[in-house]
Write a protein that holds these residues in place. Structure first.
Motif, PDB file in Angstrom:
ATOM      1  N   VAL A   1       0.868  -1.186   0.000  1.00  0.00           N
ATOM      2  CA  VAL A   1       0.000   0.000   0.000  1.00  0.00           C
ATOM      3  C   VAL A   1       0.896   1.224   0.000  1.00  0.00           C
ATOM      4  O   VAL A   1       1.634   1.445   0.947  1.00  0.00           O
ATOM      5  N   SER A   2       0.859   2.021  -1.040  1.00  0.00           N
ATOM      6  CA  SER A   2       1.717   3.207  -1.064  1.00  0.00           C
ATOM      7  C   SER A   2       0.968   4.404  -0.500  1.00  0.00           C
ATOM      8  O   SER A   2      -0.267   4.404  -0.421  1.00  0.00           O
ATOM      9  N   ASP A   3       1.730   5.426  -0.160  1.00  0.00           N
ATOM     10  CA  ASP A   3       1.101   6.670   0.315  1.00  0.00           C
ATOM     11  C   ASP A   3       0.207   7.242  -0.780  1.00  0.00           C
ATOM     12  O   ASP A   3      -0.874   7.775  -0.520  1.00  0.00           O
ATOM     13  N   GLU A   4       0.689   7.067  -1.994  1.00  0.00           N
ATOM     14  CA  GLU A   4      -0.066   7.544  -3.140  1.00  0.00           C
ATOM     15  C   GLU A   4      -1.444   6.888  -3.199  1.00  0.00           C
ATOM     16  O   GLU A   4      -2.463   7.535  -3.451  1.00  0.00           O
TER      17      GLU A   4
ATOM     18  N   PHE B   1       3.727   2.001   3.088  1.00  0.00           N
ATOM     19  CA  PHE B   1       3.216   3.354   3.340  1.00  0.00           C
ATOM     20  C   PHE B   1       3.884   3.975   4.555  1.00  0.00           C
ATOM     21  O   PHE B   1       4.574   3.316   5.322  1.00  0.00           O
ATOM     22  N   THR B   2       3.680   5.270   4.672  1.00  0.00           N
ATOM     23  CA  THR B   2       4.246   6.016   5.792  1.00  0.00           C
ATOM     24  C   THR B   2       3.117   6.750   6.496  1.00  0.00           C
ATOM     25  O   THR B   2       1.955   6.704   6.083  1.00  0.00           O
ATOM     26  N   THR B   3       3.469   7.486   7.518  1.00  0.00           N
ATOM     27  CA  THR B   3       2.457   8.254   8.237  1.00  0.00           C
ATOM     28  C   THR B   3       1.888   9.371   7.358  1.00  0.00           C
ATOM     29  O   THR B   3       0.811   9.895   7.656  1.00  0.00           O
ATOM     30  N   ASP B   4       2.572   9.701   6.280  1.00  0.00           N
ATOM     31  CA  ASP B   4       2.009  10.691   5.353  1.00  0.00           C
ATOM     32  C   ASP B   4       0.721  10.163   4.729  1.00  0.00           C
ATOM     33  O   ASP B   4      -0.240  10.900   4.523  1.00  0.00           O
ATOM     34  N   GLY B   5       0.725   8.893   4.395  1.00  0.00           N
ATOM     35  CA  GLY B   5      -0.484   8.290   3.849  1.00  0.00           C
ATOM     36  C   GLY B   5      -1.623   8.331   4.861  1.00  0.00           C
ATOM     37  O   GLY B   5      -2.772   8.595   4.527  1.00  0.00           O
ATOM     38  N   LEU B   6      -1.291   8.080   6.109  1.00  0.00           N
ATOM     39  CA  LEU B   6      -2.301   8.124   7.168  1.00  0.00           C
ATOM     40  C   LEU B   6      -2.836   9.545   7.326  1.00  0.00           C
ATOM     41  O   LEU B   6      -4.025   9.756   7.581  1.00  0.00           O
ATOM     42  N   ALA B   7      -1.946  10.517   7.155  1.00  0.00           N
ATOM     43  CA  ALA B   7      -2.368  11.916   7.255  1.00  0.00           C
ATOM     44  C   ALA B   7      -3.422  12.231   6.197  1.00  0.00           C
ATOM     45  O   ALA B   7      -4.400  12.922   6.464  1.00  0.00           O
TER      46      ALA B   7
ATOM     47  N   VAL C   1       5.278   0.360   8.954  1.00  0.00           N
ATOM     48  CA  VAL C   1       4.987   1.736   8.561  1.00  0.00           C
ATOM     49  C   VAL C   1       6.191   2.616   8.826  1.00  0.00           C
ATOM     50  O   VAL C   1       6.730   2.594   9.933  1.00  0.00           O
ATOM     51  N   ASP C   2       6.578   3.383   7.849  1.00  0.00           N
ATOM     52  CA  ASP C   2       7.663   4.334   8.058  1.00  0.00           C
ATOM     53  C   ASP C   2       7.116   5.596   8.698  1.00  0.00           C
ATOM     54  O   ASP C   2       6.118   6.160   8.252  1.00  0.00           O
ATOM     55  N   ASP C   3       7.808   6.014   9.749  1.00  0.00           N
ATOM     56  CA  ASP C   3       7.333   7.194  10.429  1.00  0.00           C
ATOM     57  C   ASP C   3       7.984   8.433   9.854  1.00  0.00           C
ATOM     58  O   ASP C   3       9.209   8.530   9.863  1.00  0.00           O
ATOM     59  N   GLN C   4       7.179   9.350   9.367  1.00  0.00           N
ATOM     60  CA  GLN C   4       7.737  10.549   8.752  1.00  0.00           C
ATOM     61  C   GLN C   4       7.773  11.719   9.701  1.00  0.00           C
ATOM     62  O   GLN C   4       7.999  12.847   9.294  1.00  0.00           O
ATOM     63  N   ARG C   5       7.501  11.475  10.954  1.00  0.00           N
ATOM     64  CA  ARG C   5       7.564  12.532  11.951  1.00  0.00           C
ATOM     65  C   ARG C   5       6.608  13.678  11.661  1.00  0.00           C
ATOM     66  O   ARG C   5       6.780  14.770  12.155  1.00  0.00           O
ATOM     67  N   GLY C   6       5.627  13.416  10.826  1.00  0.00           N
ATOM     68  CA  GLY C   6       4.610  14.445  10.613  1.00  0.00           C
ATOM     69  C   GLY C   6       3.582  14.286  11.701  1.00  0.00           C
ATOM     70  O   GLY C   6       3.667  13.396  12.526  1.00  0.00           O
ATOM     71  N   HIS C   7       2.644  15.136  11.747  1.00  0.00           N
ATOM     72  CA  HIS C   7       1.636  15.008  12.785  1.00  0.00           C
ATOM     73  C   HIS C   7       0.351  14.494  12.170  1.00  0.00           C
ATOM     74  O   HIS C   7      -0.624  15.214  12.049  1.00  0.00           O
ATOM     75  N   TRP C   8       0.358  13.236  11.816  1.00  0.00           N
ATOM     76  CA  TRP C   8      -0.806  12.725  11.094  1.00  0.00           C
ATOM     77  C   TRP C   8      -2.077  12.791  11.938  1.00  0.00           C
ATOM     78  O   TRP C   8      -3.167  13.019  11.416  1.00  0.00           O
ATOM     79  N   LEU C   9      -1.911  12.629  13.243  1.00  0.00           N
ATOM     80  CA  LEU C   9      -3.086  12.681  14.108  1.00  0.00           C
ATOM     81  C   LEU C   9      -3.724  14.073  14.099  1.00  0.00           C
ATOM     82  O   LEU C   9      -4.935  14.215  14.228  1.00  0.00           O
ATOM     83  N   SER C  10      -2.872  15.072  13.931  1.00  0.00           N
ATOM     84  CA  SER C  10      -3.409  16.435  13.901  1.00  0.00           C
ATOM     85  C   SER C  10      -4.172  16.705  12.620  1.00  0.00           C
ATOM     86  O   SER C  10      -4.849  17.723  12.507  1.00  0.00           O
ATOM     87  N   CYS C  11      -4.044  15.785  11.644  1.00  0.00           N
ATOM     88  CA  CYS C  11      -4.720  16.017  10.367  1.00  0.00           C
ATOM     89  C   CYS C  11      -6.193  15.673  10.408  1.00  0.00           C
ATOM     90  O   CYS C  11      -6.935  15.993   9.467  1.00  0.00           O
TER      91      CYS C  11
END
Lengths: 581, 213
Positions: free
Chosen positions: A122-125, A148-154, A173-183
């Motif tokens: 499953v890619s982020d795309e 996929f990464t957390t960007d996909g989750l965002a 899952v690769d963690d991209q250190r973004g704040h996906w939960l905040s999305c």
């Protein structure tokens, strides 16, 4: 005249709407499939009314054909890689990509609401594409997926306005250190299930708290290791209605304020029936949980190596209503004795190894026997152990005739019965003989062709069989293929089965979902013959070790062969190291 | 697959058996072994570990039972085999964690982290700590483990917090046990370390004297 009027008598006595209403109550995939085979009229009504489709092998059918047949599709379940991919036997780039499915569904008018994927890439795309293509998308369940990464989750969080379920189980899952939960926007208040236990990275705790506060329907919440105990306490204050809880890191000083607040909030959580997590655990803090233990039906401590010995058994003694227990082998045989005397309603047990080195497994046949004596309702077992005896297996089979799933893994896979030095044929023979409803079986230990003779004779309901390091000759595999009429999935590694077994009844494979054979005796020539004779099978040779020139020696043994039935011919997305014959 | 050459023949009464007779043949009695160019895979299908060769084909199981027993007891080197044990990759990764623990030093503003899995012994760990807090040198006075700040003349005693939350002196338990139970380390100033579990009185003193003589 009579002859003509007979021809015009209708077979269906009910109008379509009534049939459709009747079919509404038929929910199991198997039953739905049967219904569709009755006649053309039923086929038509069924296909228009079908909302949920399960596809056990994503390469057996194409998304276009799926869409054409079921225009009312709302929920799709897809499985990608074969089961042995779990054990690193299938290279990452092998296949199982979800993107083409999402693309095809997005182009169509399908109003997809739920997507459940297992062992797929499953890619982020694709996640982003998914999140933007289906207005009513409600539920995403990913099990053992990757890519996929957390960007996909965002993207999912940000764009799926009516999201009810985000359930991530054991994905890489690769963690991209973004704040996906905040999305998740402020307007998102529909969450019922949120499971991010498998994520390895840090979590924006504030965003998590705010999300839980505005999710009054939240029933299932599973946190990852990065969520500390004091946050757990705050979350539970806001969500005492939870039914399923996965803690994060469960460590604190028992004299802390957070811990005493946690203790009192647990007493208010009267609905929790399922508990997991405890990635890090302070044994002193377990007593806070005792009040919920009495109502628990599912307890998963399989990621909690920090909990063992007395603290573990004390905890279990509070769980009298447990139906499913997942545990590490540090519980030991004695600990299983405690389970046996406490958990009389137990149906499913999984004992995982805590130390993967050989010779370090803690469980023996004794624990299993104790369990079978105390828990007659047991119907599903996964048991990693150091050794097993025939006598124990026979006892277990007689005590628990209701087994549907029986998976035994002796960590030294060719170990014989240590008491009698015999192979374990008789023991497993007893299992298939007494457990007449057995659907899934995994065997280990020293095993000859005889065990397969028993399986072929008795395992009438068997659908899935996993074999490793077993059998003496083609006879073994033939017993199984000839005897088990309901067999759907057969997976074999490092066993002495070759072309004779593979080629004896080739039509059988069209009645099965798939066959996996690795490090066996089948040759390239044998696989070629099979592929030639059976155009509706896809025979894949996976060979990542050397550059295998496939025009070469037909006598060469095949490292890994995976074959499956398919209605759409050879897949176009296979990588270079896969050859489809 | 395992190599064919892992051969440790058990000592048994049938020492006069030739090698072929003791080779593992898993076909039923009377079946000839098929050989082909892929010989490596055939010979020891049972060779998941580099194991002894056993004669399992005989109907008379007496001898082979002894062989099996001795095989089970003999030391074998265990080789990792692809796909075994059948545990999901995710779970394997989660369970084989690095054992990173925080290291605090009394008086120092910042903590460090060390991976205990990187070391095999207390000596290695303490040497590494010495390097990390480079103004100290370790004085391993016989069985006492101390770290000494020569610049300031302060002695530091390595202590650790174990799983039960108790603060212990580093060095009392076997290394592996320490790794499993250590949650974090603290180098305490020697004066403050009083009150921890009393040291075992140096039996050392007399042995040193003896060795000096």
């Amino acid at each position: 005249m009579l002859w003509v009027s007979r021809k015009t008598i209708k077979m269906n006595y009910f109008p379509d709407e009534v049939l459709e209403h009747m079919f509404f109550f038929i929910t199991s995939h198997k039953d739905r499939n049967s219904v569709s085979l009755v006649c053309k009229s039923w086929y038509k009504i069924e296909r228009y009314s079908r909302q949920r489709v399960f596809i056990g092998n994503c390469y057996s059918i194409s998304p276009e054909r799926l869409i054409a047949r079921f225009p009312g599709l709302k929920s799709l379940t897809l499985k990608g890689k074969p089961h042995f991919a779990d054990f690193n036997l299938v290279p990452h780039e092998w296949g199982g990509f979800v993107y083409p499915w999402i693309e095809a569904l997005a182009k169509s008018r399908i109003g997809l609401e739920e997507l459940r994927l297992k062992r797929m890439v499953v890619s982020d795309e694709s996640l982003e594409f998914l999140s933007k293509s289906f207005v009513n998308f409600k539920s995403l369940v990913l099990v053992s997926c990757e890519g996929f990464t957390t960007d996909g989750l965002a993207a999912i969080a940000a764009n799926c306005r009516f999201l009810r379920e985000l359930d991530l189980q054991e994905n890489e899952v690769d963690d991209q250190r973004g704040h996906w939960l905040s999305c998740f926007p402020e307007s998102c208040t529909s969450l019922v299930t949120l499971n991010f236990a498998c994520l390895k990275g840090e979590i924006n705790l504030g965003a998590l708290e705010r999300l839980v506060v505005r999710s009054p329907n939240l029933k299932s919440l599973r946190l990852n290791h990065a969520v500390p105990l004091d946050t757990l306490q705050k979350l539970l204050m806001q969500a005492p209605q939870l039914v399923d809880l996965g803690t994060g890191s469960y460590v604190d000083d028992p004299s802390s304020e957070a811990y005493s607040k946690l203790k009192s909030v647990f007493q208010r959580c009267k609905s929790i029936r399922s508990l997991s997590g405890f990635f890090e655990v302070a044994p002193h803090c377990m007593s806070a949980i005792y009040p919920i233990c009495r109502n628990l039906t599912f307890l998963n401590l399989s990621y909690a190596p920090g909990l063992h010995g007395n603290e573990l058994t004390k905890l279990i003694q509070h769980c009298r209503k447990l139906q499913r227990l997942w545990i590490l082998d540090c519980i030991g045989d004695k600990g299983l004795g405690v389970v046996a005397s406490t958990c009389k309603e137990l149906q499913e047990l999984r004992v995982f190894p805590s130390d993967l080195g050989p010779g370090n497994a803690a469980m023996t046949e004794e624990g299993l026997v104790l369990l079978s004596e105390g828990c007659p309702k047991l119907n599903s077992l996964l048991y990693f152990c150091q050794q097993m005896t025939n006598a124990a297996l026979i006892t277990v089979a007689k005590n628990c005739p209701n087994f549907i799933r029986f998976r035994l893994c002796i960590l030294d896979p060719v170990k014989c019965d240590p008491v009698t030095n015999q192979p374990l044929d008789e023991g497993f023979g007893a299992i298939v003989h007494f457990c007449k409803g057995l659907k899934r079986l995994s065997l280990t230990g020293l095993l000859t062709d005889q065990v397969f003779n028993y399986i072929g004779m008795y395992a009438e309901q068997l659908e899935m069989l996993s074999i490793a390091f077993a059998g003496d000759s083609d006879e073994g595999m033939l017993y199984v293929l000839n005897g088990c009429k309901k067999l759907r999935k057969l997976e074999i590694m490092k066993s002495r089965f070759g072309n004779a077994a593979l080629l004896e009844d080739m039509g059988k494979y069209e009645a099965m979902r798939s066959l996996w054979m690795s490090s066996c005796e089948v040759t390239l020539g044998g696989c070629k013959t099979l592929a030639e004779k059976m155009p509706r099978l896809s025979v894949e040779i996976i060979n990542e070790s050397e550059q295998m020139e496939f025009s070469h020696d037909d006598r060469q043994k095949v490292d890994k062969m995976y074959l499956y039935r398919t209605l759409v011919g050879h897949r176009k997305d296979s990588p270079a190291f896969v050859c489809i014959l | 697959m395992s190599p064919e050459n892992g051969k440790i023949l058990p000592e048994n009464d049938a020492a006069d058996l030739n090698f072929e007779a003791t080779e593992l043949t898993l076909g039923l009695p009377g079946k000839s072994r098929v050989t082909s160019d892929g010989g490596a895979k055939l010979g020891n299908k049972r060779g998941f570990f580099e194991t002894v060769d056993l004669n399992f084909g005989d109907k008379d199981c007496g001898q082979s039972q002894i062989d099996v027993q001795e095989a089970a007891n003999s030391p074998v080197s265990k080789v990792q085999v692809e796909g075994w044990p059948p545990v999901r990759g995710f779970r394997k990764n989660a369970m084989t964690s690095c054992k990173y623990v925080k290291v605090a030093v009394d008086g120092a503003p910042y903590l460090r982290k060390v991976d205990l899995e990187m070391y095999d012994s207390y000596q290695q760990l303490l040497s590494s700590l010495e390097q990390m807090f480079s103004c100290f040198t370790i004085r391993n006075y016989l069985n006492e483990k101390k770290i000494i700040d020569h610049m300031n003349g302060i002695e530091y005693v390595p202590t650790y917090e174990d799983k039960d939350g108790d603060w212990m002196l580093v060095g009392d338990v076997p290394w592996q046990m320490f790794v499993e139970s250590c949650k974090r380390l603290r180098l305490k100033k020697s004066s403050e370390a009083i009150g921890l579990a009393p040291r075992t009185p140096p039996k050392c003193a007399s042995t040193t004297e003896r060795s000096l003589n």
